[in-house]
Design a protein around this motif. Structure first.
Motif, mmCIF file in Angstrom:
data_model
loop_
_atom_site.group_PDB
_atom_site.id
_atom_site.type_symbol
_atom_site.label_atom_id
_atom_site.label_comp_id
_atom_site.label_asym_id
_atom_site.label_seq_id
_atom_site.Cartn_x
_atom_site.Cartn_y
_atom_site.Cartn_z
ATOM 1 N N THR A 16 1.794 -5.403 16.027
ATOM 2 C CA THR A 16 1.787 -4.857 14.525
ATOM 3 C C THR A 16 2.598 -4.175 14.018
ATOM 4 O OG1 THR A 16 -0.635 -5.688 15.074
ATOM 5 C CG2 THR A 16 0.314 -7.576 13.613
ATOM 6 N N SER A 18 2.669 -0.216 12.868
ATOM 7 C CA SER A 18 3.158 0.369 11.491
ATOM 8 C C SER A 18 4.005 0.133 11.282
ATOM 9 C CB SER A 18 1.932 1.471 11.676
ATOM 10 O OG SER A 18 1.232 1.223 11.754
ATOM 11 N N ASN A 22 3.630 -7.606 9.661
ATOM 12 C CA ASN A 22 2.320 -7.767 10.225
ATOM 13 C C ASN A 22 2.178 -9.413 10.110
ATOM 14 O OD1 ASN A 22 1.829 -7.865 7.442
ATOM 15 N ND2 ASN A 22 -0.214 -7.495 7.783
ATOM 16 N N LYS A 50 4.807 -6.606 4.786
ATOM 17 C CA LYS A 50 3.981 -6.665 4.891
ATOM 18 C C LYS A 50 2.513 -7.345 4.480
ATOM 19 C CE LYS A 50 4.898 -2.712 7.307
ATOM 20 N NZ LYS A 50 4.700 -1.399 7.963
ATOM 21 N N HIS A 70 -8.512 -3.604 9.777
ATOM 22 C CA HIS A 70 -6.781 -3.204 9.634
ATOM 23 C C HIS A 70 -6.364 -4.404 10.695
ATOM 24 C CE1 HIS A 70 -6.076 -0.782 12.488
ATOM 25 N NE2 HIS A 70 -7.528 -0.040 11.866
ATOM 26 N N ASP A 72 -3.000 -4.039 11.637
ATOM 27 C CA ASP A 72 -1.736 -2.675 12.227
ATOM 28 C C ASP A 72 -2.294 -1.960 13.711
ATOM 29 O OD1 ASP A 72 -3.292 -1.466 9.848
ATOM 30 O OD2 ASP A 72 -1.426 0.251 10.351
ATOM 31 N N TYR A 132 -2.839 -4.341 6.248
ATOM 32 C CA TYR A 132 -1.654 -3.439 6.808
ATOM 33 C C TYR A 132 -1.468 -1.768 6.385
ATOM 34 C CZ TYR A 132 0.573 -3.346 2.351
ATOM 35 O OH TYR A 132 1.390 -3.801 1.341
ATOM 36 N N ASP A 133 -1.028 -1.323 7.430
ATOM 37 C CA ASP A 133 -1.079 -0.167 7.368
ATOM 38 C C ASP A 133 -1.953 1.126 7.368
ATOM 39 O OD1 ASP A 133 1.751 -0.322 7.618
ATOM 40 O OD2 ASP A 133 2.706 -0.081 5.393
ATOM 41 N N GLU A 134 -3.105 0.796 8.081
ATOM 42 C CA GLU A 134 -4.179 1.335 7.716
ATOM 43 C C GLU A 134 -3.845 2.393 9.033
ATOM 44 O OE1 GLU A 134 -7.590 3.246 9.790
ATOM 45 O OE2 GLU A 134 -6.092 2.103 10.674
ATOM 46 N N GLU A 135 -3.257 2.423 10.126
ATOM 47 C CA GLU A 135 -2.774 3.671 10.573
ATOM 48 C C GLU A 135 -1.135 4.917 9.765
ATOM 49 O OE1 GLU A 135 -4.064 4.302 12.912
ATOM 50 O OE2 GLU A 135 -4.792 2.669 13.796
#
Length: 383
Positions: A16, A18, A22, A50, A70, A72, A132-135
């Protein structure tokens, strides 16, 4: 039911990063919860690749405790791993794999605790929020939080399980990431004054950022709770120019501000834009009317500064047995939850010293301690 270690092995097997979907991981979690009679809501991104997952265990007519994490992870490209990054490996009391610390270890513990949450009636519900997409800027969770803001009974407290070695964290800096594009005018370098050198003007802007950063670092602006104890500004990427004998018409650079809760990172961008408009653009346009300097926001999230006397702080102190509250240097979605009126603390297994690195790991001991913390939460929720 599977243990947290067994669930972690399943979660690590999903790549997963980014840039990827996911959905396979979310479907695994949804199926796991559905089998135990728990309904799930999914919040998809615009492309449908996602999704966030939100589920409530217990009564739905009151607020409760939100457990947020999260799904990711950061890439493994170019890193020298000695174990398979997307396969759980246990060695000497450590569990290796991408995301073990940041932060699938916490998600595994939360999922393993679901049977305990469901075993007896709860006086307050527990909400599961997996995003998702925290990073890449805490992007995905925003749609989930926006939905919670509209509900009659939103969570009373949020616990974000970023790796803190299970130490209670009440604060972190906010972040603003920006891109600056300088559009000049090209010409032969032998006639350099007839052009507008985009690289040189970009350098002036970067120099100005350095001056702003130095002002933010003044001792009177320090907050000793943070490391470093002041807001920082840095330029991380720059590109421009085509050949040495051509005055460059284009240059762009990306910069970021990591700001104390007491500072507004947008003020840095506003100060730089004002400098560009007042000092640089008149000189550039005196040579070429079409010259321009443009700013674009890349990502942003607010700082977190939870009051040590707040109910959220008291709860995490009770669950961890410690009132030695601290801060972290990295960011989380905590500020977004807090802005939505959901007081937030950060506490999870593992250490960010291992996060984002090759051979990332979480210790078996940390996973067991997180299991125990969630068991105490289940008892607290029963009153």
């Amino acid at each position: 039911m599977p243990t947290s270690r067994e669930i972690l092995a399943q979660l690590i097997a999903f790549d997963t990063v980014s840039r990827n979907s996911n959905l396979a991981l979310i479907e695994y979690i949804r199926s796991y919860l559905t089998e135990q009679g728990v309904d799930c809501e999914l919040f998809f991104d615009d492309a449908g690749r996602k999704a966030n997952l939100y589920a409530t265990l217990g009564p739905r007519d009151r607020g409760g405790i939100c457990l947020s994490g999260h799904t990711d992870v950061v890439p493994v490209d170019g890193q020298a791993w000695t174990v398979p990054p997307f396969e759980l490996t246990e060695q000497n009391g450590r569990l290796y794999g991408r995301g073990t610390a940041d932060m699938k270890g916490y998600i595994a513990c939360v999922l393993a605790a679901v049977p305990a949450f469901l075993a007896r009636p709860l006086r307050l519900p527990v909400h599961l929020a997996f995003s998702y997409d925290e990073e890449v800027g805490c992007l995905g969770v925003r749609s989930l939080i926006a939905a919670l803001e509209q509900r009659e009974h939103k969570p009373l407290v949020c616990i974000i399980g970023e790796p803190t070695e299970l130490k209670p964290v009440l604060g972190h800096k906010g972040k603003l990431a920006m891109r600056c594009q300088v559009h000049g005018a090209a010409c032969h370098s032998a006639y350099a004054p007839q052009g507008v050198n985009a690289i040189e003007y970009a350098a002036k802007l970067i120099g100005r950022l350095g001056e702003i950063g130095a002002a933010l670092a003044a001792p009177e602006r320090h907050d000793a709770r943070f490391d470093p104890p002041y807001s920082t500004v840095q330029t991380g990427v720059i590109s421009g120019g085509r050949a040495l004998n051509i005055v460059p018409a284009e240059c762009q650079f990306d910069f970021e501000v990591r700001a104390l809760p007491s500072d507004d990172p947008q003020q840095v961008a506003d100060d730089l834009r004002e400098y560009a408009e007042a000092e640089l653009l008149p000189k550039m346009r005196a040579v070429k009317a079409e010259a321009d300097i443009r700013f674009t926001a890349l990502s942003a999230y607010p700082a977190l500064a939870t009051d040590p006397q707040a109910e959220a702080a008291g709860l995490i102190a009770q669950l961890t047995g410690s009132r030695e509250f601290s801060t972290v240097a990295y960011g989380t979605e905590g500020g977004l939850f807090d802005q939505a009126g959901i007081p937030t603390v950060v506490c999870g297994p593992g250490s960010m010293e291992q996060g984002h690195k090759p051979d990332e790991f979480v210790s078996v001991e940390q996973l067991a301690r997180c299991d125990a913390m969630l068991a105490r939460l289940a008892e607290w929720l029963r009153g």
